[in-house]
Scaffold this motif. Structure first.
Motif, PDB file in Angstrom:
ATOM      1  N   ARG A  88       0.831  -1.205   0.000  1.00  0.00           N
ATOM      2  CA  ARG A  88       0.000   0.000   0.000  1.00  0.00           C
ATOM      3  C   ARG A  88       0.865   1.255   0.000  1.00  0.00           C
ATOM      4  O   ARG A  88       0.595   2.222  -0.716  1.00  0.00           O
ATOM      5  CB  ARG A  88      -0.928   0.003   1.216  1.00  0.00           C
ATOM      6  N   GLN A  91       2.862   1.409  -3.495  1.00  0.00           N
ATOM      7  CA  GLN A  91       1.995   1.682  -4.630  1.00  0.00           C
ATOM      8  C   GLN A  91       1.465   3.114  -4.590  1.00  0.00           C
ATOM      9  O   GLN A  91       1.298   3.741  -5.642  1.00  0.00           O
ATOM     10  CB  GLN A  91       0.862   0.666  -4.688  1.00  0.00           C
ATOM     11  N   ASN A  92       1.187   3.632  -3.398  1.00  0.00           N
ATOM     12  CA  ASN A  92       0.755   5.027  -3.311  1.00  0.00           C
ATOM     13  C   ASN A  92       1.837   5.960  -3.839  1.00  0.00           C
ATOM     14  O   ASN A  92       1.563   6.910  -4.573  1.00  0.00           O
ATOM     15  CB  ASN A  92       0.415   5.387  -1.862  1.00  0.00           C
ATOM     16  N   VAL A  95       2.080   5.555  -7.718  1.00  0.00           N
ATOM     17  CA  VAL A  95       1.012   6.276  -8.426  1.00  0.00           C
ATOM     18  C   VAL A  95       1.283   7.770  -8.417  1.00  0.00           C
ATOM     19  O   VAL A  95       1.118   8.459  -9.437  1.00  0.00           O
ATOM     20  CB  VAL A  95      -0.357   5.951  -7.794  1.00  0.00           C
ATOM     21  N   CYS A 116       0.497  -0.468 -14.407  1.00  0.00           N
ATOM     22  CA  CYS A 116       0.140  -1.859 -14.096  1.00  0.00           C
ATOM     23  C   CYS A 116       1.171  -2.507 -13.173  1.00  0.00           C
ATOM     24  O   CYS A 116       2.355  -2.166 -13.206  1.00  0.00           O
ATOM     25  CB  CYS A 116       0.060  -2.679 -15.385  1.00  0.00           C
ATOM     26  N   ARG A 119       0.117  -9.390 -10.309  1.00  0.00           N
ATOM     27  CA  ARG A 119      -0.522 -10.066  -9.188  1.00  0.00           C
ATOM     28  C   ARG A 119      -0.749 -11.518  -9.555  1.00  0.00           C
ATOM     29  O   ARG A 119      -1.682 -11.855 -10.269  1.00  0.00           O
ATOM     30  CB  ARG A 119      -1.850  -9.394  -8.817  1.00  0.00           C
ATOM     31  N   THR A 125      -4.347  -3.242 -13.213  1.00  0.00           N
ATOM     32  CA  THR A 125      -4.194  -1.828 -13.536  1.00  0.00           C
ATOM     33  C   THR A 125      -4.484  -0.977 -12.300  1.00  0.00           C
ATOM     34  O   THR A 125      -5.567  -1.052 -11.731  1.00  0.00           O
ATOM     35  CB  THR A 125      -5.137  -1.418 -14.680  1.00  0.00           C
ATOM     36  N   LEU A 126      -3.501  -0.164 -11.910  1.00  0.00           N
ATOM     37  CA  LEU A 126      -3.652   0.726 -10.760  1.00  0.00           C
ATOM     38  C   LEU A 126      -4.225   2.079 -11.152  1.00  0.00           C
ATOM     39  O   LEU A 126      -4.953   2.708 -10.391  1.00  0.00           O
ATOM     40  CB  LEU A 126      -2.302   0.946 -10.073  1.00  0.00           C
ATOM     41  N   LEU A 127      -3.859   2.556 -12.345  1.00  0.00           N
ATOM     42  CA  LEU A 127      -4.220   3.904 -12.754  1.00  0.00           C
ATOM     43  C   LEU A 127      -4.325   3.961 -14.272  1.00  0.00           C
ATOM     44  O   LEU A 127      -3.485   3.407 -14.983  1.00  0.00           O
ATOM     45  CB  LEU A 127      -3.144   4.892 -12.276  1.00  0.00           C
ATOM     46  N   GLU A 140      -9.174   0.394 -14.263  1.00  0.00           N
ATOM     47  CA  GLU A 140      -8.595   0.433 -12.920  1.00  0.00           C
ATOM     48  C   GLU A 140      -9.175  -0.664 -12.041  1.00  0.00           C
ATOM     49  O   GLU A 140     -10.391  -0.829 -11.948  1.00  0.00           O
ATOM     50  CB  GLU A 140      -8.818   1.801 -12.291  1.00  0.00           C
ATOM     51  N   GLY A 141      -8.271  -1.420 -11.402  1.00  0.00           N
ATOM     52  CA  GLY A 141      -8.690  -2.518 -10.544  1.00  0.00           C
ATOM     53  C   GLY A 141      -8.998  -3.795 -11.280  1.00  0.00           C
ATOM     54  O   GLY A 141      -9.311  -4.808 -10.653  1.00  0.00           O
ATOM     55  N   ALA A 218       6.820  -2.190 -11.864  1.00  0.00           N
ATOM     56  CA  ALA A 218       5.529  -1.892 -12.481  1.00  0.00           C
ATOM     57  C   ALA A 218       5.753  -1.753 -13.982  1.00  0.00           C
ATOM     58  O   ALA A 218       6.878  -1.894 -14.478  1.00  0.00           O
ATOM     59  CB  ALA A 218       4.945  -0.599 -11.900  1.00  0.00           C
TER      60      ALA A 218
END
Length: 266
Positions: A88, A91-92, A95, A116, A119, A125-127, A140-141, A218
């Motif tokens: 977390r 990744q924050n 992004v 991306c 997983r 996809t994160l953003l 996203e997600g 990523a």
């Protein structure tokens, strides 16, 4: 009679925390990562403590999800909760650093860009950002099969052949030797490209984002209809690779030397 000072409970807690951190550092060591976990005896040797003390500490950490024990080998490894906390946080930051670079990339190519991560067997996809400085939430997600996408082939760059067999050996869609060859081609080019392999009429390119160690952390992806992007995939690939390199530099990566040759797949 001399009055002795009362024990300081905060000092005891700090000492216990230091010991727990020593155990976690041992479980995050190159040795532990290479063999997939360490037993109590080996951990006691590494941290210089009694086996019974180490065993008690590991049981307490396991109860909180900080470490986990393999039911077959009885060895310990870093647990899901610690991974979740680190993921977390990282990744924050990822992004936050990638977003302005992706805005520029999308504007330059006039296409949507995606950030991306890998997983298990899927690319997540994160953003997603358009060239008009707004987010595109459709992807996203969402997870898609790694072997079918350019992002997956970039994100698997650090995998060994054995790891690919463990992860994808049962997938009939793409034999592991073929996937290995595509991953190596992407590594040589600096970006991966696909044409209608994931979805009819869709093409894309992806480039790696590396952390401070040089590990692929990523991928930045550009996907678009073939009629619009198909004739300029290589241009898009090089542009995306330059953008990904900017994010890598912001994460602390400095490409001082070439990556050593990878083990060949036989």
């Amino acid at each position: 009679m001399t009055n002795l000072p009362a024990p300081d409970p905060s000092a005891a807690r700090g000492h216990g925390l230091r010991r727990d951190i020593d155990l976690l550092e041992a479980l995050a060591s190159e040795e532990a990562q290479r063999v997939g976990g360490l037993g109590v005896v080996r951990l006691a040797q590494l941290v210089g403590r009694e086996k019974t003390q180490v065993s008690r500490a590991l049981k307490a950490l396991a109860a909180e999800g900080i470490v986990e024990r393999d039911p077959d080998t009885l060895e310990y490894r870093v647990g899901w909760r610690l991974f979740s906390l680190v993921a977390r946080t990282s990744q924050n930051r990822l992004v936050r650093l990638a977003e302005p670079v992706m805005h520029t990339l999308s504007a330059d190519l006039e296409e949507t860009s995606h950030l991306c991560v890998l997983r298990d067997r899927e690319v997540l996809t994160l953003l997603s950002l358009s060239g008009h400085s707004f987010r595109v939430h459709g992807w996203e997600g969402r997870g898609v099969p790694a072997w079918q996408t350019s992002a997956g082939r970039v994100l698997l760059a650090d995998a060994t052949p054995d790891e690919l067999y463990v992860r994808f050996g049962t997938a009939p869609e793409l034999p592991v030797p073929d996937l290995w060859a595509l991953i190596q081609e992407a590594a040589r080019q600096g970006y991966a490209r696909v044409s209608e392999e994931f979805e009819t009429g869709l093409v894309g390119v992806s480039a790696p984002v590396r952390d401070f160690r040089g590990r692929v952390f990523a991928a930045i992806n550009i996907s678009a209809p073939k009629a619009r992007l198909g004739d300029r995939l290589d241009v898009a690939g090089r542009t995306t690779a330059a953008a990904a390199a900017k994010v890598s530099a912001a994460l602390g990566w400095e490409p001082r030397r070439k990556t050593p040759p990878r083990t060949r797949l036989t």
